[in-house]
Design a protein around this motif. Sequence first.
Motif, PDB file in Angstrom:
ATOM      1  N   GLY A 295     168.619 -34.372  67.603  1.00 19.91           N
ATOM      2  CA  GLY A 295     168.795 -34.932  66.100  1.00 19.91           C
ATOM      3  C   GLY A 295     168.404 -35.038  65.660  1.00 19.91           C
ATOM      4  O   GLY A 295     167.032 -35.462  65.483  1.00 19.91           O
TER       5      GLY A 295
ATOM      6  N   LEU B 249     169.288 -26.909  62.645  1.00 20.61           N
ATOM      7  CA  LEU B 249     168.863 -27.908  63.755  1.00 20.61           C
ATOM      8  C   LEU B 249     169.300 -27.383  65.011  1.00 20.61           C
ATOM      9  O   LEU B 249     169.924 -26.533  65.112  1.00 20.61           O
ATOM     10  CB  LEU B 249     169.047 -29.629  63.229  1.00 20.61           C
TER      11      LEU B 249
ATOM     12  N   LEU C 289     169.942 -28.335  68.099  1.00 19.69           N
ATOM     13  CA  LEU C 289     171.263 -29.866  69.356  1.00 19.69           C
ATOM     14  C   LEU C 289     169.780 -29.580  71.002  1.00 19.69           C
ATOM     15  O   LEU C 289     170.520 -27.945  71.385  1.00 19.69           O
ATOM     16  CB  LEU C 289     171.830 -30.185  69.204  1.00 19.69           C
TER      17      LEU C 289
ATOM     18  N   ARG D  37     181.940 -34.028  68.041  1.00 19.70           N
ATOM     19  CA  ARG D  37     181.158 -34.556  67.044  1.00 19.70           C
ATOM     20  C   ARG D  37     181.973 -35.773  66.224  1.00 19.70           C
ATOM     21  O   ARG D  37     183.516 -35.528  66.190  1.00 19.70           O
ATOM     22  CB  ARG D  37     180.581 -33.615  65.907  1.00 19.70           C
TER      23      ARG D  37
ATOM     24  N   THR E 195     176.666 -33.744  58.755  1.00 21.65           N
ATOM     25  CA  THR E 195     176.411 -35.454  59.694  1.00 21.65           C
ATOM     26  C   THR E 195     177.632 -35.607  60.623  1.00 21.65           C
ATOM     27  O   THR E 195     178.785 -36.282  60.079  1.00 21.65           O
ATOM     28  CB  THR E 195     176.256 -36.495  58.449  1.00 21.65           C
TER      29      THR E 195
ATOM     30  N   TYR F 171     176.771 -36.683  67.758  1.00 20.64           N
ATOM     31  CA  TYR F 171     177.402 -34.529  68.583  1.00 20.64           C
ATOM     32  C   TYR F 171     177.057 -35.255  69.364  1.00 20.64           C
ATOM     33  O   TYR F 171     175.642 -35.766  70.203  1.00 20.64           O
ATOM     34  CB  TYR F 171     175.936 -33.424  67.768  1.00 20.64           C
TER      35      TYR F 171
ATOM     36  N   VAL G   8     172.775 -36.699  64.181  1.00 24.59           N
ATOM     37  CA  VAL G   8     172.280 -35.734  62.904  1.00 24.59           C
ATOM     38  C   VAL G   8     172.604 -35.760  61.601  1.00 24.59           C
ATOM     39  O   VAL G   8     174.416 -36.168  61.155  1.00 24.59           O
ATOM     40  CB  VAL G   8     173.186 -33.803  63.394  1.00 24.59           C
TER      41      VAL G   8
END
Length: 118
Positions: A9, A18, A20, A38, A91, A94, A114
Amino acid sequence: QVQLVESGGGLVQAGGSLRLSCAASGRTFSTYRMGWFRQGPGKEREFVGRIRWTDGSTVYADSVKGRFTISRDNAKNMMYLEMNNLKPEDTALYYCAAGLSMTTWHYWGQGTQVTVSS
């Protein structure tokens, strides 16, 4: 027992990407599926997507379809979430989860944050 640890993150600008990772350990041979969830600020935890451990088939929430991709590495007991074209509404904290059956998520990680800036 299955232990799950998320990583990867961070803070990213809108439109960025990104990746993960979720590392599984313990009795991983009993895992039927793994998934990503999330929880955004002030929101309920929501399903992002899942991968079936046996055949790699995936399912995604409509909100991330076409932007996020889940993959796995059975040999390393790893699951990944590749996130592209990130939006501020992505946002969230997660979480990865593991299920021993089709209907229940039995194990959860601690989460990785995140944050997508506009």
